[in-house]
Design an enzyme around this catalytic site. Structure first.
Site, mmCIF file in Angstrom:
data_model
loop_
_atom_site.group_PDB
_atom_site.id
_atom_site.type_symbol
_atom_site.label_atom_id
_atom_site.label_comp_id
_atom_site.label_asym_id
_atom_site.label_seq_id
_atom_site.Cartn_x
_atom_site.Cartn_y
_atom_site.Cartn_z
ATOM 1 C CB THR A 87 -4.715 2.749 -2.684
ATOM 2 O OG1 THR A 87 -4.698 2.449 -1.290
ATOM 3 C CG2 THR A 87 -5.520 4.025 -2.917
ATOM 4 C CG ASP A 111 -1.546 1.907 6.640
ATOM 5 O OD1 ASP A 111 -1.746 0.824 7.213
ATOM 6 O OD2 ASP A 111 -2.411 2.518 6.006
ATOM 7 C CG ASP A 118 -2.189 0.849 0.987
ATOM 8 O OD1 ASP A 118 -2.481 1.201 -0.177
ATOM 9 O OD2 ASP A 118 -2.864 1.181 1.984
ATOM 10 C CE LYS A 162 -3.241 4.597 1.046
ATOM 11 N NZ LYS A 162 -4.678 4.427 0.983
ATOM 12 C CG ASN A 169 -0.119 4.487 3.930
ATOM 13 O OD1 ASN A 169 -0.837 5.026 4.789
ATOM 14 N ND2 ASN A 169 -0.545 3.504 3.161
#
Ligand code: ADP
Ligand code: MG
Length: 474
Positions: free
Chosen positions: A177, A157, A136, A138, A141
């Protein structure tokens, strides 16, 4: 801070909110004894099911393992089952999100972007060494350790992170995501650590352009771009970017995961390693302006999630009207792939996997590809379909006849509406949906047929196979 008997609330005082995620709130907290500040990620576990509780344990286990200057450090976990709350206590980072900091800078160049991505990729290279895939990557984070200039970037995260040995490709679920998902995840192919390098590639592109490489108001069209690794370096904004930077992005956003640069290779790239000589020091005002818009849109989306204007996970399945998106997705959107719109939250659910695989099967049927079709259905599939006059048909030959004699070979468009999924344990599921098929007929006009379908999926030797379906008459 040891002592299993002690409760979080005996040891810490809670302060203001620092952030919110899909299942948690993050608040500042103070160690009552030492007065040190920390960040507590707080989960209400009351409404979590066994699977979600296991994920929480996984996050804690992974965070405990990771000790790196570019990763937020976990100190302690308090599982207070009586009150159904779990607290994960992390080092407090006070610099906020990296992207918010960049837009406030007076000066920002390729060199700065190179320094950012280096730290991010260093943290990823370390995760990969420790047999962890983050899944994840992105902007939300990517945090900064402090407000000081040159503060370290910290990866946060690990809610979607998984433990996978290097090179152990597999299907570990649909997670991530939307704009940052890799082609292999969207294709539901076996995947591995390269998904993180892809995510870093998307971040690097945004760091240089101020806008994302893959974008469309309709999410499924964006997915098409990603699956083809279709992006470009438009003029004039990319004209001032060095060819080395573009070459690095190409290496990270490589469609074939086996040909993609590894995190270690990214770190050895001249644009990173010899930044002083290679990366441009020209100020990129346009990028900052673009990033401001990009950030504003992200925040709006997050805010809409928070107040429930965008459907959350629980309403993905079978809810009409469709969730609306702040990016002006048409409300009636029944996109060409017909997938239900995803919001930016956890997509790693078995229900979503069933929707994806059903969608894939319908597209294979539309493409009249019998060889592919066989991969998605059991040899002894049973069905009730109008073509068989209401009798039960068993096995593949009946279906093969249709594939072989589909002389039209005309383009068809399948729309897949209102799916409802019911899991029957971990290895079986039933999905019902509405299917509309548009096709051109030989006279040059078009026909549109619709039907309601039920499909039963079963996991056989690790692969989902359709074992039964039932179609209503048109
Ligand atoms: P989720 O898994 O729910 O997305 P995150 O771990 O990403 O949760 O945390 C949500 C937000 O909380 C982050 O985007 C960030 O703004 C803030 N946050 C998380 N960890 C820290 C920390 N250690 N210090 C300060 N803020 C944090
Ligand atoms: Mg997060």
């Amino acid at each position: 801070m040891e002592g299993k008997e002690q409760k979080f609330t005996d040891l810490f005082e809670l302060r203001e909110d620092l952030g919110k995620g899909a299942f948690s709130v993050v608040k500042k907290c103070i160690d009552i004894r030492t007065k040190n500040e920390y960040a507590a990620k707080i989960f209400n576990t009351k409404r979590l099911n066994t699977r979600e509780l296991q994920k929480l344990d996984r996050e804690a286990r992974i965070c405990r393992l990771l000790k790196h200057p570019s990763i937020v450090r976990l100190h302690h976990v308090f599982k207070e089952d009586v009150v159904h709350v779990t607290y994960m206590v992390f080092d407090l980072v006070t610099g906020g999100e990296l992207f918010d900091d960049i837009v406030a800078r007076e000066f920002y160049s390729e060199k700065d972007a190179s320094y950012c991505i280096q730290q991010i990729v260093e943290s990823i290279a370390y995760c990969h060494q420790m047999s962890i895939i983050h899944r994840d990557i992105k902007p939300e984070n990517l945090l900064l350790s402090s407000k000081n200039p040159g503060a370290a970037v910290k990866l946060a995260d690990f809610g979607l992170a998984i433990e996978v040995a290097k090179g152990e490709k597999g299907w570990y679920g649909f997670a991530g995501t939307p704009g940052y998902l890799s082609p292999e995840v969207l294709e539901k192919d076996p995947y591995c650590h390269p998904v993180d390098v892809w995510g870093c590639g998307v971040v690097l592109y945004i760091l240089l352009a101020g806008y994302p490489p893959f974008w469309d108001d309709v999410q499924e069209r964006m997915y098409k771009q990603i699956k083809a690794a279709r992006y470009d370096f438009p003029s004039p904004e990319w004209d001032s970017v060095t060819s080395e930077a573009k070459q690095l992005i190409r290496g990270m956003l490589t469609l074939d995961q086996d040909a993609r640069l590894t995190a270690e290779q990214v770190l050895k790239h001249p644009w990173i390693k010899s930044r002083e000589k290679v990366a441009s020091t020209m100020h990129r005002q346009e990028t900052i302006t673009g990033l401001k818009k990009f950030n504003a849109r992200r925040k709006l989306k997050a805010a809409m999630h928070a107040v429930g204007l965008v459907a959350k996970k629980s309403s993905f399945f079978g809810s009409t009207p469709r969730p609306t998106s702040p990016d002006s997705t048409p409300k009636t959107s029944t996109s060409d792939l017909g997938l239900p719109l995803l919001s930016e939250c956890e997509t790693d659910t078995p229900e979503y996997e069933i929707i994806l695989i059903t969608n894939k099967l319908l597209n294979v049927i539309a493409a009249a590809d019998f060889g592919e079709y066989c991969k998605y259905v059991a040899d002894d599939i049973t069905c009730f379909e109008p073509e068989a006059g209401g009798y039960r048909v068993e096995g593949l030959p009946f279906h093969k006849f249709y594939f072989n004699n589909d002389s039209s070979k005309n383009p068809v468009n399948v729309t897949f509406l209102n799916p409802k999924v019911r899991m029957l344990g971990d290895d079986a599921a039933v999905i019902t949906y509405y299917r509309i098929v548009q096709s051109l007929n030989s006279a040059g006009g078009f026909t549109s047929t619709s039907s309601q379908e039920t499909r039963v999926w079963q996991k056989l030797e690790g692969n989902w196979k359709c074992v039964h379906f039932h179609r209503s008459s048109n």
